[in-house]
Write a protein that holds these residues in place. Sequence first.
Motif, PDB file in Angstrom:
ATOM      1  N   PHE A   1       0.863  -1.189   0.000  1.00  0.00           N
ATOM      2  CA  PHE A   1       0.000   0.000   0.000  1.00  0.00           C
ATOM      3  C   PHE A   1       0.895   1.233   0.000  1.00  0.00           C
ATOM      4  N   HIS A   2       0.330   2.378  -0.344  1.00  0.00           N
ATOM      5  CA  HIS A   2       1.065   3.619  -0.102  1.00  0.00           C
ATOM      6  C   HIS A   2       0.365   4.374   1.026  1.00  0.00           C
TER       7      HIS A   2
ATOM      8  N   SER B   1       3.798  -1.494   3.432  1.00  0.00           N
ATOM      9  CA  SER B   1       3.228  -0.175   3.185  1.00  0.00           C
ATOM     10  C   SER B   1       4.363   0.830   3.226  1.00  0.00           C
ATOM     11  N   SER B   2       4.251   1.870   2.410  1.00  0.00           N
ATOM     12  CA  SER B   2       5.349   2.847   2.430  1.00  0.00           C
ATOM     13  C   SER B   2       5.469   3.476   3.811  1.00  0.00           C
TER      14      SER B   2
ATOM     15  N   THR C   1       1.433 -11.196   9.590  1.00  0.00           N
ATOM     16  CA  THR C   1       2.540 -11.740  10.388  1.00  0.00           C
ATOM     17  C   THR C   1       3.865 -11.045  10.107  1.00  0.00           C
ATOM     18  N   LYS C   2       3.865 -10.146   9.143  1.00  0.00           N
ATOM     19  CA  LYS C   2       5.127  -9.503   8.774  1.00  0.00           C
ATOM     20  C   LYS C   2       4.810  -8.088   8.292  1.00  0.00           C
ATOM     21  N   ILE C   3       5.660  -7.144   8.642  1.00  0.00           N
ATOM     22  CA  ILE C   3       5.421  -5.769   8.181  1.00  0.00           C
ATOM     23  C   ILE C   3       6.724  -5.142   7.693  1.00  0.00           C
ATOM     24  N   PHE C   4       6.670  -4.559   6.524  1.00  0.00           N
ATOM     25  CA  PHE C   4       7.714  -3.649   6.053  1.00  0.00           C
ATOM     26  C   PHE C   4       7.097  -2.254   6.037  1.00  0.00           C
ATOM     27  N   SER C   5       7.717  -1.312   6.681  1.00  0.00           N
ATOM     28  CA  SER C   5       7.158   0.043   6.668  1.00  0.00           C
ATOM     29  C   SER C   5       8.231   1.045   7.037  1.00  0.00           C
ATOM     30  N   SER C   6       8.010   2.272   6.625  1.00  0.00           N
ATOM     31  CA  SER C   6       8.930   3.327   7.021  1.00  0.00           C
ATOM     32  C   SER C   6       8.672   3.749   8.455  1.00  0.00           C
ATOM     33  N   GLY C   7       7.395   3.625   8.868  1.00  0.00           N
ATOM     34  CA  GLY C   7       7.071   4.046  10.223  1.00  0.00           C
ATOM     35  C   GLY C   7       5.841   3.335  10.742  1.00  0.00           C
ATOM     36  N   ILE C   8       5.611   3.497  11.999  1.00  0.00           N
ATOM     37  CA  ILE C   8       4.454   2.871  12.630  1.00  0.00           C
ATOM     38  C   ILE C   8       4.163   3.672  13.893  1.00  0.00           C
ATOM     39  N   ARG C   9       2.878   3.810  14.223  1.00  0.00           N
ATOM     40  CA  ARG C   9       2.512   4.664  15.355  1.00  0.00           C
ATOM     41  C   ARG C   9       1.359   4.066  16.155  1.00  0.00           C
TER      42      ARG C   9
END
Lengths: 95, 355, 516, 298
Positions: free
Chosen positions: C73-74, C103-104, C123-131
């Motif tokens: 996703f973006h 997600s970006s 079960t897995k996340i690639f992301s630039s950030g998370i809050r």
Amino acid sequence: MKIINKAQAGSFESSDILVMVEPSDAKGRNIEFSSTVGIQYGESILAEIHSVLDEMNVEDVQMIVNDKGALVPTIRARVETAITRGRGEQKGTLA
Amino acid sequence: MSDNCFNFNVIEASLNSSFDLKQIKKITDKYNIEYNPKEVDKTIILETEDGDIVGTASTDGNIIKAVVVDDKYQGSNAFSVLISSLSEELSQEYKHIFIYTHPKNKQIFTGLGFKCIAEAPPYYSLYEFGFSTIDKYKKYLETKLVTSAKNSACIVMNCNPFTLGHQYLIEKAAKESDAVYVFIVETDKSLFPFKTRWDLVEKGVAHLDNVVLVKTDDYLVSKVSFPSYFLKDKGASEITDNQARLDLMVFLNHIVPVLNIKKRYVGTENYCPVTSAYNKQMHLLLPEHNVEVVEVERKSLKEDDYISASQIREAVKNDDWDSIKDRVPKTTYDFLVSEAAKPIVEKIKNSDSRH
Amino acid sequence: MKNSLGKEIPESIEGLGKLIPYTGAWGLQDRLDEVKLVPVPAKARKPHYDKTCANLEEAIKKSQPFNGMCVSFHHHLRGGDQLIIQAMEIFKKLGIKDICIASSSLTTAHDCLVPFVLDGTITKIFSSGIRGELGRTVSEGALPNPIVIHSHGGRARAIKEGRIKIDIAILAAAAADNEGNATGQHGPSAFGSMGYGMIDAQYAKNTIIVTDNMVEFPCVPASVPAHYVDFVTEIETIGDAKKIAGGTTRITKAPLDLKIAKMAADAIIATDYFKNGISFQVGAGGASLAVAKYIRKAMIEKEVQGSFLLGGVTSVCTDMLEEGLFKSIFDVQGFDAAVSSSLLNNPKHIEISSDQYASPMNSGAMTNKIDVVALGALEVDTDFNVNVITSSTGDIMGASGGHSDTAAGANLSIVVAPSFRGRLPIIVDKVMTVVTPGESVDLVVTERGICVNPLRKDLEKQLKEAGLWVRDIKELAKEVEEIVGKPAHVATTDKIIGVVEYRDGSIIDVIRQPKK
Amino acid sequence: MKKTKEFKRRSMLYIPGNNPAMLQQGGVYGADSLLLDLEDAVALNQKDAARTLVANMLQHNKYYDAELSVRVNHIDTPFGLADLEEIVPLQPHTIRFPKCETIEQLDKVLSIVEEIENKHNLPHNEMGIHAMIETALGVMNVYDIAGHSSRVDAITIGGQDLTSDMKVAAGKDGIGIDYARKRIVMAAKAHRIDVMDTVFADVDDDEGLRKETEYIKKIGFTGKAVINPRQIDIVHEVYIPSEKDVAKAMRIYQAYLKNKAAGIGVFAVDKKMVDKPVVERAMTTLSLADIDLNSIEY
């Protein structure tokens, strides 16, 4: 020098610390403590509070402390004010 | 000093000044917040240094209510200034302070350090701060717990004053349960003071060994959790329903688990629209949370002549002592005719209060 | 093994494979030049093939979802995003599990993903950030695999390199046509540049364009062109327009932020970089954005005309373009409605992909061309390392974004931050997590003075000559500690809950689960 | 610690005395003076809390090079004496005495201050007293007040209280207090002490602030009080001397140093006679331009 009044000093605002005391016959210092920086500073805040209480010769106190990241001078001032008010010894102010 | 930290001025509104009331109404109306100057002790207005209205809040006993902050100042220190300023005075008088507000403000008030004790969406939620919190009350309840009881019931009563009707309900519950917790409403807004009401119940249930009397503090049918009950001449409304739900949520969240309550007994209400609205909400809410509601037809002397405390007060007013004798236990009657009751009897005669 | 910052990095992590330790800001440049790229998926379709689907579920079904796949996703809808949740509910309904979300970035709008993490759908996340709640959930160790934090440029590289292999890209568009030409520049949910979604569209095995504003063919501009798109569907709403991009961005009035911004601007003006042709990037809020206010004033007064503005773009930037202070804007992400309309209407306002923006693995990333960048920080240490990802309690609560990309590329990279915030020190001896290495940070500007990286003696001389308050960062850290006191050490368990990938793909740090 | 007379006073930032967030950051904004306020910015029921907080901040907070001034309550209020008893022993650079109307009041304050100083074995010449002129009576007596004690090295006009005492509107044009401003300036100049202007209340009106600051600079004020840190830079910008003035001041000062070294008292620069006031003026100009006088060589 007992706590004879319910009293509050400080506020719920950021960088402040709210200190409440109430009269009680219970012995010792009973401090209900919460802080937005409790994980990092909980112990040192409590130590600071105890040191003010020592200086003011407070042995028995029921106290609620709600800290919003206050710095040491603020912590000291608010505890002092709450105790002074609780003892009914505040000067130069309108209640 | 952040963007959001202003040096606001706190102004105490004069509730007699139409100018001040207009200022308050302007902002409470804008955000659809109920505000009635007759139902508050004090209202403060928050202003910027230039006199811009930022928000308002009021107190009513130990309750802070009608708290509003203009959207422009959301996220600023406005809420904390309002609450700090009111709590300081309240905390000198009361052992705990409540905030009665819209659930959408949850983060704001929990962020300040208040504890949310119940929510009744969509309108109400209740927050608490102070020395004598609900946790302390729960400790008190633990001392009342009958540990052996499996099938425990409870009744919440004002007993203003204690009648045969009350006694009948308690006796029935006592017969059908291992233990009955009788909560006596502690809010002192009734003609009979709490201490008297408690004593009369205590005497009137002395013959029942599985009945435990319990104080409600501010947590059950109190001015805090169910203010409608204590307002004069107010019919039932949607507001009443919502307040009733809030009161019942406090009961379900905090009291039921400690005392392991399975049933709540209640008398059929034939007179008071507020109480009957409360009962209706009880039927809607309690079974969902595994508490059975046992509604018991009121004790009557003859058809359609149900015993009620208001009847007793009416009879006191009219000096109709025979009627009283038929309707209250001897213990209550003896008190009413005693020297100690004189001031109360006098008060009843001069009063037009529902309570 | 230890990386060059002395951080202990495991040789490999299950689900991520072998890890490459960080060796320096440009340490892997040679590797990047030789790395084998994955091919763009082949998509041969017959003429007049109908891409439109009745609804998102149909589009997802046609994309043949499977357990263990990767969905991308973006995050251009930011706090207003309502697409990811709709997609996840469909996956859940279809019984798809073990999904990798790429997600970006992820925002507070994605708290709604918590249940999907808890029940094993994700079960897995690639992301630039998370809050928010999602960050807390991940910090509590709810994911079976550590979250991989990448920079915006690093993500573009990871996709091209095949480290992120996208099975389905589900891309929100503010307007699209039935062939899948898509843009964020106009429509009721306009969000501006679609820069973070472009590379996904190209590399995903299946690309779904989702819009709430189907327009007649052709949708122009085609930020994502139709020939990458497999399916198109219209849904009622992609998000909450109010939270996606509202009005114009206001520069803070907070005195402390303004003070810091002014000091940073004074520093920029004192260097040799402040001259005609300057290129510049600021953040979207706080002190970082406010730097633009003072730079603008100085450019007008000293009659300096810049070359280009870069990055996350706000109306503050478009105003400067309109005023002629800069000749162009390269825009990977817009922050307010005014930016969308500028992008649509001003030919000098140019939409770029995250690849062109910041990737370390191409021949013309804009971040490599930039003169000055002003960046924020959660923590900065006395080695100038910057943490923008973990909170003071060790929770994952931030975003890497373009931080390390721009810091590495810019001639003058400035970190602006208060020296402490709510009693918590920001200038510290050691940051909890390194996201941007100190060697790529030139200045740290706080309200209590400006610290110059010892590698930049030239800058120190220029600032001192201008009479600015230059001080040693160790001395500042000491002073801050005197003011706020020494915070208790936040203890962590051995469990790795996050991996911070440097832009070149090496591991700059790992995040261990805080002990609670 | 610097002595009170050594401060330049272009800007004086008001900080409410019961606000920890503002008190703890007050030192970072670059204001020349900081006014920690126990008076108008503090609610009547918080006077004790503010006093204790300010006392703690004075002892433990970092205020860098700023002049620290504490505004106490008037001695005729129930708070004034308690304020002095708490604050004087801490010896901030100055005590600011509000609503000063007569030299008798000033004497009273001075004697209380000195009594407290005696009790704590403190000298009488370290801490300065700044008198605030905020009433019509104070304005009429300002010449006497300004010259009454060597401890008074600055006076200030308090515009908001003055307009209310005069029962005139506090307009942005400042017409109502214009005479007062000029009279107060003249009294200060006559005694060669500093004089500070009142605050500009609209913090969002940068241009209005700039215009007013330009005006009060022209009529002789040393500087201006500000209520928001954002106002500091604007005031400083107005007070920064032009490059031409700086260059001229530099020539005068260098000539002075050179002649002083040679033991010559009176000399000429640009064919004009230079005496003590001219040198002092040059020194002020250089210091306003943030030039360190000690670094100047001839």
